[in-house]
Design a protein around this motif. Structure first.
Motif, PDB file in Angstrom:
ATOM      1  N   SER A  16       0.837  -1.209   0.000  1.00  0.00           N
ATOM      2  CA  SER A  16       0.000   0.000   0.000  1.00  0.00           C
ATOM      3  C   SER A  16       0.872   1.259   0.000  1.00  0.00           C
ATOM      4  CB  SER A  16      -0.920  -0.003   1.215  1.00  0.00           C
ATOM      5  OG  SER A  16      -1.802  -1.107   1.185  1.00  0.00           O
ATOM      6  N   ARG A  71       1.157   4.059  -2.711  1.00  0.00           N
ATOM      7  CA  ARG A  71       0.960   5.450  -2.293  1.00  0.00           C
ATOM      8  C   ARG A  71       2.077   6.342  -2.802  1.00  0.00           C
ATOM      9  NH1 ARG A  71      -2.970   8.706  -1.483  1.00  0.00           N
ATOM     10  NH2 ARG A  71      -2.400  10.499  -0.215  1.00  0.00           N
ATOM     11  N   THR A  87       6.469   9.783   3.016  1.00  0.00           N
ATOM     12  CA  THR A  87       5.910   8.448   2.793  1.00  0.00           C
ATOM     13  C   THR A  87       7.030   7.418   2.635  1.00  0.00           C
ATOM     14  OG1 THR A  87       4.049   9.504   1.656  1.00  0.00           O
ATOM     15  CG2 THR A  87       4.288   7.120   1.410  1.00  0.00           C
ATOM     16  N   LYS A 144      -8.495   8.353   2.101  1.00  0.00           N
ATOM     17  CA  LYS A 144      -8.015   8.323   0.723  1.00  0.00           C
ATOM     18  C   LYS A 144      -8.978   9.076  -0.195  1.00  0.00           C
ATOM     19  CE  LYS A 144      -6.418   4.582  -1.086  1.00  0.00           C
ATOM     20  NZ  LYS A 144      -6.296   3.161  -1.515  1.00  0.00           N
ATOM     21  N   ASN A 150      -1.568  14.656   2.954  1.00  0.00           N
ATOM     22  CA  ASN A 150      -0.970  13.312   2.912  1.00  0.00           C
ATOM     23  C   ASN A 150      -0.672  12.772   4.305  1.00  0.00           C
ATOM     24  OD1 ASN A 150       0.288  11.066   1.386  1.00  0.00           O
ATOM     25  ND2 ASN A 150       2.177  11.833   2.340  1.00  0.00           N
TER      26      ASN A 150
END
Length: 418
Positions: free
Chosen positions: A163, A167, A188, A371, A381
């Protein structure tokens, strides 16, 4: 030539059957191991269980020894005597063949006391072995579900990792068109790197759990499977505590106390006289009287004074009996406490699993909504990453709670001796 062909044919047949047997063995080993399989292998592998089995045989041998003292003793004796005198230069020779019979008629009931004590000892050893099997089962349960937990943990982390990678790819595309900041991509990626470090840590824990299970069952572990049998709901705590007195270790200590009480009676019996009967039946004799074929003796041995030895033995036996009585009381109290602790863990694990199941569903919904809001630019984010981190933690906690529920359930069954 025909003989050689026949030998070659037999060799090929034997070699082929061996190959097929090895293939069958490999295919059988490839089957996932269930909890019952692991426990069956552990019973065969455990040196403790094997030792307890031999101890039971020792107790059974003690019973046979005690029984033997009640039965008559029969033996055959052949003797030759030669005597030479220097004074009169005479030479004497005697020869006997006879059956010898011995039977104890009374010895203060020592034999019956020993017989009763050996029965109690056998029951003690049987219950000790049974309790060792129950504790081994608890160890196998812990190792089995710990390994399943670590493997489920790895699957969860790999899902989260996928994921995060997805992302990151999405953020890079958005960065290229100016809809995301470079810092969002870096943030991230930071979370991805931390996750990869966590994956390596869980892999190490999975190896340790697998090695522990392999140690217990004595063979390599590849795949394991849980039968997903629905666990029974818990009854009232009092119904479990009531089973403490029938637990194997409590029964074993009770029998051990019974053995020591029999030893007290055995020590007291040393104060009583011993009556025995001995007899000889002659097949041949050259001694006087030569015309007698049998001989009998009734023997009464009355202990009058042996110092303080017997009284010391009685005092020692009584002290040992008191020790075993206190040990029995302590084991019974510890069994109740063990059941209480196991019940509390099992009961809490049920509530915790139910709560985390609701939390997990809420975390999944939260991540999905975050999301969607991010696509609409309603959140940033960091909010999405926070929702993903919450989902990861909740999923892992829920997985741990599922296997804790099973572990604590079976530990409760072992605590009550079932």
């Amino acid at each position: 030539m025909k003989r050689l062909s026949f030998v070659v044919f037999i060799f090929i047949l034997m070699y082929s059957s061996r190959i097929f047997a090895q293939t069958d063995q490999i295919s059988s080993n490839a089957q996932p191991l269930a909890l019952s399989d692991c426990y069956a292998f552990a019973l065969k592998q455990s040196e403790t269980i094997a030792i307890d089995s031999e101890v039971i045989k020792e107790a059974e041998a003690h019973f046979l020894q005690s029984l033997g003292t009640l039965l008559p003793q029969v033996s055959f004796v052949e003797s030759q005597t030669r005597n030479y005198s220097h004074d009169n230069s005479s030479y004497n020779k005697s020869f006997e063949r006879k059956f010898v019979f011995k039977q104890t008629l009374f010895s203060g009931f020592k034999e019956f006391i020993a017989l009763s004590g050996s029965r109690l000892e056998t029951n003690q050893r049987i219950n000790e072995k049974k309790r060792a099997e129950q504790l081994l089962f608890a160890d196998v349960v812990d190792a089995f579900y710990l390994l399943m937990q670590q493997r489920e943990d790895l699957k969860t982390l790999e899902t989260i990792r996928a994921s995060l990678i997805e992302r990151i790819d999405d953020l890079k595309e958005r960065r290229n068109i100016g809809r995301s900041r470079p810092s969002e991509v870096v943030n991230t990626e930071l979370q991805l790197y931390n996750l990869e470090a966590e994956i390596e840590s869980v892999k190490s824990q999975e190896i340790i759990a697998r090695q522990l299970l392999e140690f217990l069952i004595g063979r390599p572990v590849a795949e394991i499977s849980d039968s997903d049998i629905s666990l029974a709901s818990l009854n009232e705590e009092a119904s479990y505590k009531a089973k403490a007195e029938s637990r194997s270790d409590v029964l074993a200590d009770n029998f051990a106390w019974g053995v020591s009480k029999q030893k007290v009676s055995g020590a007291i019996s040393e104060l009583f006289p011993t009556v025995s009967l001995e007899g000889d039946y002659y097949m041949h004799r050259s001694t006087v009287p030569t015309d007698s074929q049998w001989y009998a003796l009734l023997k009464v041995d009355v202990p009058l004074f042996e110092g303080t030895t017997t009284y010391g033995l009685i005092k020692e036996a009584k002290a040992k009996s008191r020790e075993d009585e206190l040990q029995f009381a302590r084991t019974k109290r510890l069994a109740v406490q063990d059941i209480q602790d196991a019940y509390a863990r099992a009961e809490t694990s049920i509530s915790r699993k139910d709560a985390l199941e609701k939390a997990f569903k809420a975390a999944e919904l939260n991540y999905s909504l975050q999301k969607q809001d991010y696509e609409l630019n309603l959140v940033n984010n960091l909010d999405v990453l926070q929702a993903l981190q919450t989902l990861e933690d909740t999923r892992r906690n829920f997985t741990h709670a599922q296997y804790e529920r099973k572990r604590f359930y079976w530990q409760l069954q072992a605590a009550i001796g079932e």
